[in-house]
Write a protein that holds these residues in place. Structure first.
Motif, PDB file in Angstrom:
ATOM      1  N   ASP A 279       0.809  -1.206   0.000  1.00  0.00           N
ATOM      2  CA  ASP A 279       0.000   0.000   0.000  1.00  0.00           C
ATOM      3  C   ASP A 279       0.848   1.264   0.000  1.00  0.00           C
ATOM      4  O   ASP A 279       0.323   2.368   0.162  1.00  0.00           O
ATOM      5  CB  ASP A 279      -0.934   0.005   1.225  1.00  0.00           C
ATOM      6  N   ASN A 347     -14.386  -8.461  -2.776  1.00  0.00           N
ATOM      7  CA  ASN A 347     -13.075  -7.874  -3.087  1.00  0.00           C
ATOM      8  C   ASN A 347     -12.057  -8.035  -1.973  1.00  0.00           C
ATOM      9  O   ASN A 347     -11.128  -7.225  -1.863  1.00  0.00           O
ATOM     10  CB  ASN A 347     -13.205  -6.393  -3.463  1.00  0.00           C
ATOM     11  N   ALA A 350      -8.787  -9.989  -5.445  1.00  0.00           N
ATOM     12  CA  ALA A 350      -8.999  -9.095  -6.579  1.00  0.00           C
ATOM     13  C   ALA A 350      -9.476  -9.810  -7.842  1.00  0.00           C
ATOM     14  O   ALA A 350      -9.745  -9.162  -8.852  1.00  0.00           O
ATOM     15  CB  ALA A 350      -7.697  -8.345  -6.885  1.00  0.00           C
ATOM     16  N   PRO A 387      -6.072  -6.877  -3.745  1.00  0.00           N
ATOM     17  CA  PRO A 387      -6.962  -5.724  -3.849  1.00  0.00           C
ATOM     18  C   PRO A 387      -6.233  -4.395  -3.690  1.00  0.00           C
ATOM     19  O   PRO A 387      -6.613  -3.391  -4.318  1.00  0.00           O
ATOM     20  CB  PRO A 387      -7.955  -5.952  -2.697  1.00  0.00           C
ATOM     21  N   SER A 390      -4.472  -3.642  -7.033  1.00  0.00           N
ATOM     22  CA  SER A 390      -5.461  -3.298  -8.038  1.00  0.00           C
ATOM     23  C   SER A 390      -5.993  -1.881  -7.848  1.00  0.00           C
ATOM     24  O   SER A 390      -6.048  -1.083  -8.793  1.00  0.00           O
ATOM     25  CB  SER A 390      -6.619  -4.301  -7.972  1.00  0.00           C
ATOM     26  N   ALA A 391      -6.344  -1.534  -6.608  1.00  0.00           N
ATOM     27  CA  ALA A 391      -6.938  -0.227  -6.341  1.00  0.00           C
ATOM     28  C   ALA A 391      -5.907   0.892  -6.407  1.00  0.00           C
ATOM     29  O   ALA A 391      -6.200   1.986  -6.916  1.00  0.00           O
ATOM     30  CB  ALA A 391      -7.613  -0.238  -4.973  1.00  0.00           C
ATOM     31  N   ARG A 392      -4.707   0.658  -5.897  1.00  0.00           N
ATOM     32  CA  ARG A 392      -3.706   1.725  -5.821  1.00  0.00           C
ATOM     33  C   ARG A 392      -3.158   2.094  -7.193  1.00  0.00           C
ATOM     34  O   ARG A 392      -2.883   3.261  -7.472  1.00  0.00           O
ATOM     35  CB  ARG A 392      -2.559   1.309  -4.901  1.00  0.00           C
TER      36      ARG A 392
END
Length: 432
Positions: A279, A347, A350, A387, A390-392
């Protein structure tokens, strides 16, 4: 043009050596870097200007490593194929004031890292390893790989209810290991011992990141030795497989349509929020700088990321023969059945349908079977770096891994064939 080597049981032998040599995330990345160097990769410093030349490169930051291979003629907008993993495992870590004790016992003050199975650390011979920081700001790895510490369990005579009511451990009072005898507990004793062990002068160490580990080596288990018992499979098994796959692909001479990457992060077990965690900015910074070093623009970076795929490789749960009701009734991954595809519609993983297709294509190419995993609806689901990645970064990510038993124990259990099946599937994926 030569084909990358296909891995077999010899890969599992090598995994066992890697586990033994990697009692901390810092040792794991150092050993991974050594393997990359032997394959022709070179380290690049984050403080230096990067060039856009082809070949294998890697960045080290604490307990994390990101390595990538740029094929000849790669364009600035060439996408990446990433294997993501993590180097840390749940354990007991030394506190800032480590020297403690009571009633004639000398002890080491420890803090709980992540979510370990606490009972698995009891009555086990433990070593001590990690990173020492010196007065000049440099670091030194240290590994006391012999019986040094022990967390003794209370005798059943003093806890008659333990077998019927279960073991109850207070994290503060019951997990402090002993390492000697004496009523005179002196501040600085443990660090002075480690300075001597590492061949350092007294007072040279001003900081430390230390953790305990089981000194029992990995071993084949079972009548036909079809199982492997060992420490830190979650998740050094994936780090090892990812490094093996990356070096195989880089050494194959194949014309690669994408840039293969290994990203092994620290701190997954406590949320990934650090400068070396998934992260944090490490992966995105490395990928962006790779694009810019090849003369790319923001537009090239956006194009590359849009076509990039990441496999988040982490261990998962094999069906437990004594607790089968804890698993989903129609999804029972078995050891030596091939790697697992992890799915959670909320989620926590991912994976989606298009990601499943990418994974299925890689396994088909590698002639590797795979299994599917979902959690029992009545139980909370774990999560991974998938996840987060994928999101970052806006990168398509698929969660996969090897099914094991005793996850988060000081000693875990996997099938002896699954590590090399995973490595073969990662080769096929990285080839693009």
């Amino acid at each position: 043009m030569s084909e990358p080597p296909r891995f077999d049981r010899g890969h599992t032998d090598d995994l066992m050596s890697f586990l033994s040599a990697s009692p901390s995330p810092y040792h794991a990345v150092a050993n991974t870097a050594e393997r990359l160097e032997k394959a022709g990769f070179r380290q690049v410093a984050e403080t230096d200007a990067w060039d856009g030349t082809s070949g294998g490169k890697y960045v080290l930051r604490g307990g994390a490593i990101v390595a990538w291979y740029v094929p000849e003629g790669a364009a600035p907008h060439t996408p990446f194929r990433i294997v993501g993993a993590h180097t840390d495992s749940p354990n007991l870590r030394v506190k800032p004031l480590p020297d403690t004790g009571a009633h004639g016992w000398r002890q080491v003050a420890v803090e709980i890292y992540g979510g370990p199975l606490l009972n698995s650390w009891l009555d086990r011979d433990l070593g001590l390893a990690g990173r020492l920081t010196l007065r000049d700001g440099t670091t030194r790895l240290v590994n006391v790989d012999r019986p040094l510490l022990r967390v003794p369990q209370l005798a059943i005579h003093l806890d008659r209810s333990v077998s019927a009511e279960g073991l109850k451990l207070d994290k503060q009072r019951h997990l402090q290991p002993i390492w000697g005898l004496g009523n005179d507990v002196r501040d600085g004793d443990l660090i002075a011992f480690l300075e001597e062990t590492a061949g350092l002068a007294t007072g040279e160490v001003t900081g430390w990141d230390l953790m305990v580990h089981s000194v029992e080596p990995p071993a084949y288990l079972g009548r036909d030795k079809e199982l492997v018992a060992g420490p830190r499979m979650d998740n050094l098994l994936s780090v090892h497989a990812g490094a093996a796959a990356l070096t195989a692909v880089a050494g194959s001479g194949a014309g690669l349509p994408s840039i293969p990457v290994l990203a092994a992060f620290d701190h997954e077990e406590n949320g990934s929020q650090s400068d070396t965690g998934a992260d944090g900015p490490l992966l995105g910074g490395v990928l962006e700088r790779s694009v810019f070093a090849r003369g790319g623009s923001y537009e090239d970076k956006a194009r590359a990321f849009a076509a990039t795929v990441c496999l988040s490789s982490d261990t998962g749960h094999a069906v437990h023969p004594n607790y089968a009701e804890r698993h989903d009734p129609t999804h029972h991954p078995r050891v030596n059945g091939g790697p697992i595809l992890k799915v959670n519609v909320n989620n926590r993983y991912a994976t989606d349908g298009s990601g499943r297709a990418v994974w299925a294509a890689a396994c088909e190419k590698a002639d590797v079977p795979f299994q599917s995993f979902v959690s029992n609806n009545s139980m909370p689901c774990g999560t991974t770096i998938g996840p987060i990645t994928s999101a970052r970064h806006g990168i398509k990510t698929v969660d996969i891994g090897v099914a094991i038993l005793s996850m988060h124990s000081a000693r875990e259990l996997c099938g002896a064939d699954d590590p090399h099946l995973l490595a073969n599937s990662l080769v096929a994926f990285l080839e693009g």
